[in-house]
Design a protein around this motif. Sequence first.
Motif, short mmCIF file in Angstrom:
data_model
loop_
_atom_site.label_atom_id
_atom_site.label_comp_id
_atom_site.label_asym_id
_atom_site.label_seq_id
_atom_site.Cartn_x
_atom_site.Cartn_y
_atom_site.Cartn_z
N ASP A 91 0.85 -1.02 -0.20
CA ASP A 91 0.04 0.05 0.17
C ASP A 91 0.71 1.30 0.09
O ASP A 91 2.10 1.14 0.26
CB ASP A 91 -1.00 0.04 1.29
CG ASP A 91 -0.24 -0.30 2.56
OD1 ASP A 91 0.03 1.04 3.28
OD2 ASP A 91 0.06 -1.25 2.87
N TRP A 92 0.07 2.42 -0.17
CA TRP A 92 0.80 3.49 -0.32
C TRP A 92 1.71 4.08 0.69
O TRP A 92 2.88 4.43 0.59
CB TRP A 92 -0.01 4.84 -0.97
CG TRP A 92 0.50 6.16 -0.93
CD1 TRP A 92 0.06 7.41 -0.42
CD2 TRP A 92 1.85 6.44 -1.80
NE1 TRP A 92 1.03 8.40 -0.85
CE2 TRP A 92 2.01 7.89 -1.75
CE3 TRP A 92 2.60 5.70 -2.87
CZ2 TRP A 92 2.99 8.69 -2.40
CZ3 TRP A 92 3.45 6.34 -3.43
CH2 TRP A 92 3.47 7.78 -3.30
N PRO A 93 1.36 3.83 1.80
CA PRO A 93 2.13 4.34 3.18
C PRO A 93 3.44 3.41 3.19
O PRO A 93 4.28 3.98 3.69
CB PRO A 93 1.11 4.02 4.44
CG PRO A 93 -0.31 4.19 4.08
CD PRO A 93 -0.28 3.68 2.63
N ALA A 94 3.21 2.18 2.86
CA ALA A 94 4.33 1.33 3.02
C ALA A 94 5.38 1.69 1.74
O ALA A 94 6.61 1.48 1.91
CB ALA A 94 4.13 -0.05 2.99
N VAL A 95 4.78 2.21 0.60
CA VAL A 95 5.55 2.49 -0.60
C VAL A 95 6.55 3.74 0.03
O VAL A 95 7.82 3.93 -0.35
CB VAL A 95 4.81 2.85 -1.67
CG1 VAL A 95 5.61 3.75 -2.92
CG2 VAL A 95 4.10 1.53 -2.46
N GLN A 96 5.91 4.61 0.57
CA GLN A 96 6.57 6.04 0.95
C GLN A 96 7.65 5.53 1.90
O GLN A 96 8.91 6.14 1.79
CB GLN A 96 5.67 6.91 1.80
CG GLN A 96 4.62 7.38 0.66
CD GLN A 96 3.35 8.32 1.43
OE1 GLN A 96 2.78 7.82 2.21
NE2 GLN A 96 3.71 9.51 1.08
N GLU A 97 7.41 4.71 2.91
CA GLU A 97 8.50 4.29 3.95
C GLU A 97 9.58 3.62 3.22
O GLU A 97 10.91 3.92 3.52
CB GLU A 97 7.95 3.49 4.98
CG GLU A 97 8.90 3.20 6.05
CD GLU A 97 9.21 4.26 6.99
OE1 GLU A 97 10.11 4.17 7.71
OE2 GLU A 97 8.55 5.43 7.02
N LEU A 98 9.46 2.86 2.16
CA LEU A 98 10.28 2.10 1.40
C LEU A 98 11.14 2.79 0.60
O LEU A 98 12.40 2.64 0.70
CB LEU A 98 9.58 1.01 0.58
CG LEU A 98 10.44 0.17 -0.48
CD1 LEU A 98 11.27 -0.83 0.67
CD2 LEU A 98 9.49 -0.48 -1.34
N VAL A 99 10.69 3.77 -0.05
CA VAL A 99 11.54 4.70 -0.93
C VAL A 99 12.36 5.66 -0.02
O VAL A 99 13.31 5.94 -0.30
CB VAL A 99 10.45 5.59 -1.93
CG1 VAL A 99 11.27 6.58 -2.74
CG2 VAL A 99 9.66 4.70 -2.78
#
Length: 385
Positions: A91-99
């Motif tokens: 999901d998008w929150p995880a994407v942001q943290e990942l990047v």
Amino acid sequence: MTSIHLPAADGTWRERTLAEPRAWGTHPGPFSSRVAFAAAHVVADPLGENVPGSPAAVDWEATLAFRQHLFSHGMGLAEAMDTAQRNMGLDWPAVQELVRRSADLARSAGARIASGAGTDHREQLDGVADVVAAYEEQVGFVESTGSQVIIMASRHLAAVARDADDYRKVYDALLGQVREPVILHWLGEAFDPNLRGYWGSVDVDVATQTFLDLVREHAERIDGVKVSLLSAEHETRLRAALPEGVRLYTGDDFHYPELIRGDGALHSDALLGAFAAVAPAASAALAALDAGDLERYDAEMAPTLPLSRHVFAAPTWFYKTGISFLSWLSGHQPGFTMVGGLQSGRSLLHLTRLLELADDARLLPDPDLAARRMRVLLESQGLHR
């Protein structure tokens, strides 16, 4: 020597003696003859609620350690792409943290990173203007981390676009405002059926012309294009038609050795999920290419191709399961579980064959560990020998 008994579809068993591990060299810097990105997966937290439909719970330590492994073999990182389960559990929150985390890690390692920007943080978009706005949010976020931007194909755009002009409106708007040259990603329907007819036509030649017109008009804002259509013939024709200075990053996990090698005049660079699975061998091959040793390049790449073709076998969009499984067998992560429960995406016999092909390619760094983990998996499914 390590041996393991493996099951067959007819209920019989065969004994497999695993090869001694190969001492693969590292490559602390990038390659001189080709640009190589590995598209990396994410490691799920085994204690997280990683069931279908739940927010992703990520094992950050193992996820970032895997990226350090890729950097050690000279790979750039293609982050938050379909390999990392975009649209399939991340999901998008995880994407942001990942990047954020990966961009920081790449910066400290002196490695290159490019990260995917799409529209998947929105549930419904009603038209082209909404798609542009959604893209702008993600592009702006990726730029804020210091990562290069990969403009990913959008399911929303495929759903609302009426024709090729609608695709041009979206991409013209985005390319008119990016800070640095981006990578455009054309992901074929083999990887995501929702993207059928991307660029406004199911006729690949017609779609390619629309794509080329876009690239030619914005060449100064495009570092390269990643094409994942699994057609070597199409890729060689497309790269010959690209403007000077625009790279073709192959996403063809079925034909990458020949496409990266090139035809003596033109070659493809690489942005591949397969490289996450075969990084040590791909690194050795690219180092040979840097040295002008085509024979050794071919010899190093050849054993990786059957493995990659099996990982990406139809239904291709479940290839992420094989990438994660190989990471587990190789000791890069503590468990074989995935966000969204995607570890169920491949059959036990498919995974068994992956073990054998990884062994053929000498890509099991610890055969004892790989055999032990394979036995655990077999026993968990009620299979004993």
